[in-house]
Write a protein that holds these residues in place. Structure first.
Motif, PDB file in Angstrom:
ATOM      1  N   SER A  83      29.350  40.265 -91.666  1.00  0.00           N
ATOM      2  CA  SER A  83      29.410  39.583 -90.381  1.00  0.00           C
ATOM      3  C   SER A  83      29.629  40.591 -89.257  1.00  0.00           C
ATOM      4  O   SER A  83      29.909  41.763 -89.496  1.00  0.00           O
ATOM      5  CB  SER A  83      30.508  38.510 -90.384  1.00  0.00           C
ATOM      6  OG  SER A  83      31.772  39.092 -90.596  1.00  0.00           O
ATOM      7  N   THR A  84      29.485  40.097 -88.036  1.00  0.00           N
ATOM      8  CA  THR A  84      29.614  40.933 -86.850  1.00  0.00           C
ATOM      9  C   THR A  84      30.591  40.284 -85.886  1.00  0.00           C
ATOM     10  O   THR A  84      30.587  39.064 -85.713  1.00  0.00           O
ATOM     11  CB  THR A  84      28.244  41.105 -86.153  1.00  0.00           C
ATOM     12  OG1 THR A  84      27.339  41.722 -87.067  1.00  0.00           O
ATOM     13  CG2 THR A  84      28.352  41.963 -84.913  1.00  0.00           C
ATOM     14  N   VAL A  85      31.409  41.115 -85.271  1.00  0.00           N
ATOM     15  CA  VAL A  85      32.319  40.685 -84.209  1.00  0.00           C
ATOM     16  C   VAL A  85      31.946  41.473 -82.963  1.00  0.00           C
ATOM     17  O   VAL A  85      31.832  42.693 -83.013  1.00  0.00           O
ATOM     18  CB  VAL A  85      33.793  40.943 -84.595  1.00  0.00           C
ATOM     19  CG1 VAL A  85      34.714  40.765 -83.395  1.00  0.00           C
ATOM     20  CG2 VAL A  85      34.221  40.045 -85.745  1.00  0.00           C
ATOM     21  N   LEU A  86      31.736  40.769 -81.875  1.00  0.00           N
ATOM     22  CA  LEU A  86      31.429  41.407 -80.602  1.00  0.00           C
ATOM     23  C   LEU A  86      32.717  41.567 -79.809  1.00  0.00           C
ATOM     24  O   LEU A  86      33.514  40.634 -79.728  1.00  0.00           O
ATOM     25  CB  LEU A  86      30.450  40.553 -79.802  1.00  0.00           C
ATOM     26  CG  LEU A  86      29.187  40.107 -80.540  1.00  0.00           C
ATOM     27  CD1 LEU A  86      28.334  39.239 -79.637  1.00  0.00           C
ATOM     28  CD2 LEU A  86      28.414  41.305 -81.041  1.00  0.00           C
ATOM     29  N   LYS A  87      32.909  42.756 -79.211  1.00  0.00           N
ATOM     30  CA  LYS A  87      34.112  42.966 -78.411  1.00  0.00           C
ATOM     31  C   LYS A  87      33.782  43.640 -77.097  1.00  0.00           C
ATOM     32  O   LYS A  87      32.778  44.344 -76.975  1.00  0.00           O
ATOM     33  CB  LYS A  87      35.167  43.754 -79.189  1.00  0.00           C
ATOM     34  CG  LYS A  87      34.869  45.207 -79.426  1.00  0.00           C
ATOM     35  CD  LYS A  87      36.036  45.854 -80.184  1.00  0.00           C
ATOM     36  CE  LYS A  87      35.810  47.312 -80.443  1.00  0.00           C
ATOM     37  NZ  LYS A  87      35.815  48.170 -79.273  1.00  0.00           N
ATOM     38  N   LEU A  88      34.628  43.409 -76.116  1.00  0.00           N
ATOM     39  CA  LEU A  88      34.444  43.958 -74.774  1.00  0.00           C
ATOM     40  C   LEU A  88      35.615  44.844 -74.363  1.00  0.00           C
ATOM     41  O   LEU A  88      35.652  45.340 -73.243  1.00  0.00           O
ATOM     42  CB  LEU A  88      34.286  42.826 -73.758  1.00  0.00           C
ATOM     43  CG  LEU A  88      33.112  41.886 -73.997  1.00  0.00           C
ATOM     44  CD1 LEU A  88      33.165  40.700 -73.040  1.00  0.00           C
ATOM     45  CD2 LEU A  88      31.788  42.634 -73.874  1.00  0.00           C
ATOM     46  N   ALA A  89      36.577  45.039 -75.262  1.00  0.00           N
ATOM     47  CA  ALA A  89      37.765  45.843 -74.976  1.00  0.00           C
ATOM     48  C   ALA A  89      38.048  46.742 -76.173  1.00  0.00           C
ATOM     49  O   ALA A  89      37.409  46.610 -77.217  1.00  0.00           O
ATOM     50  CB  ALA A  89      38.953  44.933 -74.699  1.00  0.00           C
ATOM     51  N   GLY A  90      39.019  47.618 -76.034  1.00  0.00           N
ATOM     52  CA  GLY A  90      39.373  48.522 -77.116  1.00  0.00           C
ATOM     53  C   GLY A  90      39.986  47.834 -78.322  1.00  0.00           C
ATOM     54  O   GLY A  90      39.986  48.386 -79.415  1.00  0.00           O
ATOM     55  N   ASP A  91      40.495  46.646 -78.147  1.00  0.00           N
ATOM     56  CA  ASP A  91      41.168  45.893 -79.207  1.00  0.00           C
ATOM     57  C   ASP A  91      40.177  44.946 -79.880  1.00  0.00           C
ATOM     58  O   ASP A  91      39.669  44.019 -79.247  1.00  0.00           O
ATOM     59  CB  ASP A  91      42.330  45.113 -78.589  1.00  0.00           C
ATOM     60  CG  ASP A  91      43.169  44.365 -79.602  1.00  0.00           C
ATOM     61  OD1 ASP A  91      42.761  44.230 -80.771  1.00  0.00           O
ATOM     62  OD2 ASP A  91      44.253  43.895 -79.211  1.00  0.00           O
ATOM     63  N   SER A  92      39.920  45.167 -81.151  1.00  0.00           N
ATOM     64  CA  SER A  92      38.977  44.323 -81.902  1.00  0.00           C
ATOM     65  C   SER A  92      39.430  42.878 -82.008  1.00  0.00           C
ATOM     66  O   SER A  92      38.626  42.002 -82.328  1.00  0.00           O
ATOM     67  CB  SER A  92      38.776  44.901 -83.308  1.00  0.00           C
ATOM     68  OG  SER A  92      38.162  46.163 -83.249  1.00  0.00           O
ATOM     69  N   PHE A  93      40.703  42.617 -81.750  1.00  0.00           N
ATOM     70  CA  PHE A  93      41.231  41.263 -81.834  1.00  0.00           C
ATOM     71  C   PHE A  93      41.211  40.545 -80.481  1.00  0.00           C
ATOM     72  O   PHE A  93      41.290  39.322 -80.426  1.00  0.00           O
ATOM     73  CB  PHE A  93      42.675  41.278 -82.357  1.00  0.00           C
ATOM     74  CG  PHE A  93      42.787  41.662 -83.807  1.00  0.00           C
ATOM     75  CD1 PHE A  93      42.741  40.695 -84.805  1.00  0.00           C
ATOM     76  CD2 PHE A  93      42.937  42.986 -84.181  1.00  0.00           C
ATOM     77  CE1 PHE A  93      42.843  41.045 -86.135  1.00  0.00           C
ATOM     78  CE2 PHE A  93      43.048  43.349 -85.515  1.00  0.00           C
ATOM     79  CZ  PHE A  93      42.995  42.376 -86.487  1.00  0.00           C
ATOM     80  N   ALA A  94      41.129  41.282 -79.375  1.00  0.00           N
ATOM     81  CA  ALA A  94      41.243  40.703 -78.030  1.00  0.00           C
ATOM     82  C   ALA A  94      40.001  39.892 -77.675  1.00  0.00           C
ATOM     83  O   ALA A  94      38.900  40.426 -77.611  1.00  0.00           O
ATOM     84  CB  ALA A  94      41.461  41.799 -76.997  1.00  0.00           C
ATOM     85  N   ALA A  95      40.198  38.599 -77.474  1.00  0.00           N
ATOM     86  CA  ALA A  95      39.126  37.687 -77.053  1.00  0.00           C
ATOM     87  C   ALA A  95      37.926  37.723 -78.000  1.00  0.00           C
ATOM     88  O   ALA A  95      36.781  37.649 -77.581  1.00  0.00           O
ATOM     89  CB  ALA A  95      38.696  37.985 -75.620  1.00  0.00           C
ATOM     90  N   THR A  96      38.204  37.877 -79.297  1.00  0.00           N
ATOM     91  CA  THR A  96      37.148  37.846 -80.318  1.00  0.00           C
ATOM     92  C   THR A  96      37.538  36.849 -81.408  1.00  0.00           C
ATOM     93  O   THR A  96      38.656  36.343 -81.424  1.00  0.00           O
ATOM     94  CB  THR A  96      36.950  39.226 -80.999  1.00  0.00           C
ATOM     95  OG1 THR A  96      38.064  39.496 -81.859  1.00  0.00           O
ATOM     96  CG2 THR A  96      36.780  40.338 -79.982  1.00  0.00           C
ATOM     97  N   GLY A  97      36.632  36.623 -82.326  1.00  0.00           N
ATOM     98  CA  GLY A  97      36.906  35.738 -83.449  1.00  0.00           C
ATOM     99  C   GLY A  97      37.399  36.471 -84.684  1.00  0.00           C
ATOM    100  O   GLY A  97      37.428  35.894 -85.778  1.00  0.00           O
ATOM    101  N   LEU A  98      37.812  37.739 -84.533  1.00  0.00           N
ATOM    102  CA  LEU A  98      38.206  38.524 -85.708  1.00  0.00           C
ATOM    103  C   LEU A  98      39.382  37.913 -86.457  1.00  0.00           C
ATOM    104  O   LEU A  98      39.327  37.767 -87.677  1.00  0.00           O
ATOM    105  CB  LEU A  98      38.516  39.970 -85.314  1.00  0.00           C
ATOM    106  CG  LEU A  98      38.938  40.887 -86.463  1.00  0.00           C
ATOM    107  CD1 LEU A  98      37.880  40.928 -87.565  1.00  0.00           C
ATOM    108  CD2 LEU A  98      39.234  42.286 -85.938  1.00  0.00           C
ATOM    109  N   ALA A  99      40.435  37.553 -85.771  1.00  0.00           N
ATOM    110  CA  ALA A  99      41.612  36.990 -86.448  1.00  0.00           C
ATOM    111  C   ALA A  99      41.237  35.730 -87.223  1.00  0.00           C
ATOM    112  O   ALA A  99      41.680  35.538 -88.363  1.00  0.00           O
ATOM    113  CB  ALA A  99      42.725  36.697 -85.441  1.00  0.00           C
ATOM    114  N   ALA A 100      40.400  34.882 -86.634  1.00  0.00           N
ATOM    115  CA  ALA A 100      39.963  33.651 -87.317  1.00  0.00           C
ATOM    116  C   ALA A 100      39.136  33.978 -88.552  1.00  0.00           C
ATOM    117  O   ALA A 100      39.298  33.331 -89.601  1.00  0.00           O
ATOM    118  CB  ALA A 100      39.169  32.773 -86.353  1.00  0.00           C
ATOM    119  N   GLN A 101      38.253  34.979 -88.461  1.00  0.00           N
ATOM    120  CA  GLN A 101      37.454  35.366 -89.637  1.00  0.00           C
ATOM    121  C   GLN A 101      38.344  35.879 -90.760  1.00  0.00           C
ATOM    122  O   GLN A 101      38.124  35.549 -91.926  1.00  0.00           O
ATOM    123  CB  GLN A 101      36.443  36.467 -89.273  1.00  0.00           C
ATOM    124  CG  GLN A 101      35.202  35.968 -88.609  1.00  0.00           C
ATOM    125  CD  GLN A 101      34.113  37.044 -88.602  1.00  0.00           C
ATOM    126  OE1 GLN A 101      33.896  37.731 -89.587  1.00  0.00           O
ATOM    127  NE2 GLN A 101      33.439  37.168 -87.482  1.00  0.00           N
TER     128      GLN A 101
END
Length: 177
Positions: free
Chosen positions: A75-93
């Motif tokens: 899968s792929t997570v798109l991010k706009l900041a240095g933190d892979s968890f910030a405003a992304t679906g990573l934690a949910a995945q």
């Protein structure tokens, strides 16, 4: 379940002759090895892709480098900041896949990799920083090997919250051939 994060291994940063990344070919080989092992164990591989003015979503610079092996199940997570968890679906995945151990690899050691290591342990995850599977470029104040060695050292002694853990292992230690 084990999950491997492959962070920001994109053309914009890995295919930049003006700022070559340290030992990138060997690091790509180790990331591919880790990904094959995680998949073979029934785990999950997640590619995290950063987007900014230099790498707009969908552009050639934004694409993951072709030397990395991708599988249809990744899968792929798109991010706009240095933190892979910030405003992304990573934690949910990670929660949905019941991740027991999160392996972290990719670019750039002192930015997005360090942030992911710290953010993941702060969320109660068991983290393994793959000490020889993250890279960066030389910086004005420090060369890439020193940056990598420094962060591996910091993570080796970093206090983490109760309920999480942090280990620093080579790819061969984490995923024996």
């Amino acid at each position: 379940m084990n999950t491997l994060l492959i962070i920001d291994m994109q053309n914009a940063w890995l295919d930049n002759p003006a700022q070559p990344c340290f030992d990138s070919a060997a690091i790509v080989g180790r990331i591919n090895h880790a990904a094959r092992q995680v998949r073979a164990q029934g785990g999950k591989v997640i590619f995290v892709q950063h987007s900014d003015a230099d790498a707009p979503i969908g552009s050639a610079p934004w694409q993951v480098i072709t030397a990395l092996e991708k599988d249809a199940a990744d899968s792929t997570v798109l991010k706009l900041a240095g933190d892979s968890f910030a405003a992304t679906g990573l934690a949910a995945q990670l929660a949905a896949s019941a991740t027991s151990t999160l392996y972290i690899s990719g670019f750039a050691t002192e930015f997005c990799i360090d942030t992911a290591v710290r953010a993941a342990t702060s969320r109660g995850l068991n983290v393994v920083a793959l000490s020889d599977a993250h890279t960066t470029a030389d910086r004005p104040h420090l060369d890439a090997p020193a940056i990598i060695a420094h962060h591996n050292w910091v993570w080796s002694g970093l206090p983490v919250p109760a309920g999480s853990s942090l280990a620093v292992r080579t790819t061969a230690e984490a995923f024996p051939a």
